[in-house]
Design an enzyme around this catalytic site. Sequence first.
Site, short mmCIF file in Angstrom:
data_model
loop_
_atom_site.label_atom_id
_atom_site.label_comp_id
_atom_site.label_asym_id
_atom_site.label_seq_id
_atom_site.Cartn_x
_atom_site.Cartn_y
_atom_site.Cartn_z
N ASP A 310 0.81 -1.05 0.39
CA ASP A 310 0.12 -0.46 0.21
C ASP A 310 1.11 1.16 0.09
O ASP A 310 1.82 1.72 0.66
CB ASP A 310 -1.43 0.31 1.52
CG ASP A 310 -1.26 1.50 1.37
OD1 ASP A 310 -2.62 1.64 0.03
OD2 ASP A 310 -1.85 1.68 2.61
N ASP A 510 -2.04 -0.63 6.00
CA ASP A 510 -1.82 -0.13 7.81
C ASP A 510 -3.67 0.48 7.43
O ASP A 510 -3.69 0.41 8.37
CB ASP A 510 -1.33 1.41 7.05
CG ASP A 510 -2.01 2.19 6.86
OD1 ASP A 510 -1.99 2.16 5.61
OD2 ASP A 510 -2.04 3.23 7.22
N ASP A 514 -6.65 -1.62 3.29
CA ASP A 514 -6.03 -2.93 3.19
C ASP A 514 -6.56 -3.86 3.73
O ASP A 514 -6.13 -4.90 3.91
CB ASP A 514 -5.21 -1.80 4.08
CG ASP A 514 -3.98 -1.00 2.76
OD1 ASP A 514 -4.79 -1.66 1.54
OD2 ASP A 514 -4.10 -0.36 3.34
#
Length: 766
Positions: A310, A510, A514
């Site tokens: 990410d 995080d 996600d």
Amino acid sequence: MPMPSWRSAKAWMLPLVTLALIGGGSGRFSGQENFATQLWTTGTAVVFAVLIVDIGIGLQRKDFGLDLIAALAMGGAILFGEYLAGIVVALMFTGGQFLENFAQNRARREMTALLSRMPSRVARYEHGRIADVALSVVAPGDLILVRRGEVVPIDGIVAGGAAVLDESALIGESLPVRRKSGQAVMSGSTNAGDAFDLETTRTAVDSTYAGVIRLVEAAQRTKAPMVRLAARFGLAFLALTLTIAVAAWALTSDATRALAVIVAATPCPLILAVPVAIVSGISRCARRGILVKDGGALEALAAARTVLLDKTGTITDGRARLIEIKARGDLDPLEVLRLAASLDQSSPHVVAKALVTAARERGLLLDVPSDVRETPGSGLTGRVGGQNLMVGGWIFASTRIEDSDFRREIEAWIRRDGTVAVIVAIDGALAGAMLLGDQIRPEAGFVLRQLREAGVARIVLVTGDRADLAADVAALVGVDDVISEMKPEDKTSAVEKERARSYPVLMIGDGVNDAPALVAADIGIAMGARGAAASSEAADVVILVDRLDRVVDALRIARRSRRIALQSIYAGIGLSVAGMIAAAFGYLTPVQGALFQELIDVAVIVNALRALGPPIVFGMASPRLSNEELLALEAEHRALADVVDDIGTMADRIARLPWERAKDELERLDCCLRDRLLPHERRDEQVYDRLRRKYAAPDILAGMSRTHMEMQRQIHNLTVMRKTFESGTPTQAQLYEVQRLLHGLEAITRLHFAQEEEIYRSLEIE
């Protein structure tokens, strides 16, 4: 009173077997053979019975192997009267089970934090009053109140006024967003401003956040169970054991030999060595601020070959930070920052907090503001040090400042993608502006290089950001592919696509968005220091410190632990096979076979315990750098931020200031560079010298040392230029040369600091 679970009932096996072994041994030494026999038989029978139940459960799942060998050994020992051999095997088996359960019980994968984050009750307007009602009864069209700091419980639109929202956990945008009346708001966002009214457009079960929860739960249901390391060897070892045992019985008609073969074959290298190595690896990870939730997660991490990253909060810092200041020619940029931060102390807004942090990092002393008035999400007005101040966004500020060339310059200057601008006015006049943005972590480049060196073949950046912003980050850090503008379900699809291409897949994230991908991946790592609770709950591994380089640590520890476990397996099985052959030819009795296995156990466990510590490296007795020294050098970089800012500011202002004032400020900057920047670089050079001695490489970091020389040369040139101007006013050409020198010095210093921070983080030791 609730009945104890099957897992908790099994937890009593190890102390029970230990007491039975010790009690039976005491009875035998005191001449009470029957008492010893009864204790050993009872202890073995209890474990045997529990094991039979487990085998039955496993057969229903088509999962069998190691337990069957242990059951055969214990059952055969009871049948043929080899009670000591039976209790020894039972002790070894329950010890291995205890270690495995210890690793698994460190953290259970439950959705409690994910579910608890969403409020179960909301404040709904009913007949002119506010009523506290269950979220489940809220229908589309209802009007609810979302208070400051609350999570938006349901999708809707802003009804009157405006809302300031933190959507980082959902879409990865690190900066707060402002939603005007009539604009849509997603559930799962956090209200970062004042309370606002929300007109619901969906029911709770149909809202965005509930959809994320369903994605996570679906991923958990469909995720294939991990094949454990020991199980891969179990079936082959079982077949070999039964073949040798049956052959010994058939050729000699001696059932005791078959039992001795099975006892000698009790797979303690698999039952004990693997859990010891894996638990040792988990313990070592914990010392580095890495929570590995179970042994299977560590084993899966060791096998990862593809990494999905990410962007916001993972590759980037995930927080708004001051990037640049532009002040009116007659003002000191740091004074503009100090005044703005002084006023912003009164605001809880994330951008205001970022300005206060930036001012304190630069050692600025803040005043106490008065008469503060805040327009939530827009800006503030008030008095600081006897001056009327206005701090806020462009829309808020543009109606409060007059038109001028400087205003038009600022309006063009703040138009940068991925940043937020803060405008400052003093006594009604535009004083300057500051740009804030989410910066790439200093260790990001090092981490990606180390991941590749550790065996990762493919790295993909996945983000909900716009394609152009994602491409900029991807180009800087160097990934193999980038996928942008993704929703939570898109990230899950990306995981499945990468798994089809290369197995297994590691996902790092995080945010709430996600969480589904973290569950769907073969191994999920959550940045838990400032990340969402949902991602930490969904992940297999949680990084508890705000450092991306801990991912590399986790991967290296996992691979070393797996390598040590395999060494123990190969050595242990090899010795076990030798013992089985000796037993088949009658050279080992069942009790001797059990004792022989104990010797093997000691050897493989001692080897497995090596996973607790770092690798032993010979031939490098050299000076070591402590983490305290490295962190101190990093802290000096932060403390020198005002000096680096001052270089660029002086370059912009020198041609516009009256010469006498410009000369004084240039002298002040020159002294600051010599008194603060150069001493720091000399301390860095001492670190380089120690590294050269450590690695016996005189050319290591030669390029960094060359940069030190260039910085010193440019500061010397600045001093020379400044002294030549003492006798008179410089020409425009001379001022241009000073500007060129200052711009070059600022660029090289910023780049050099970034390089050093990456080096320092790569050198940190356990």
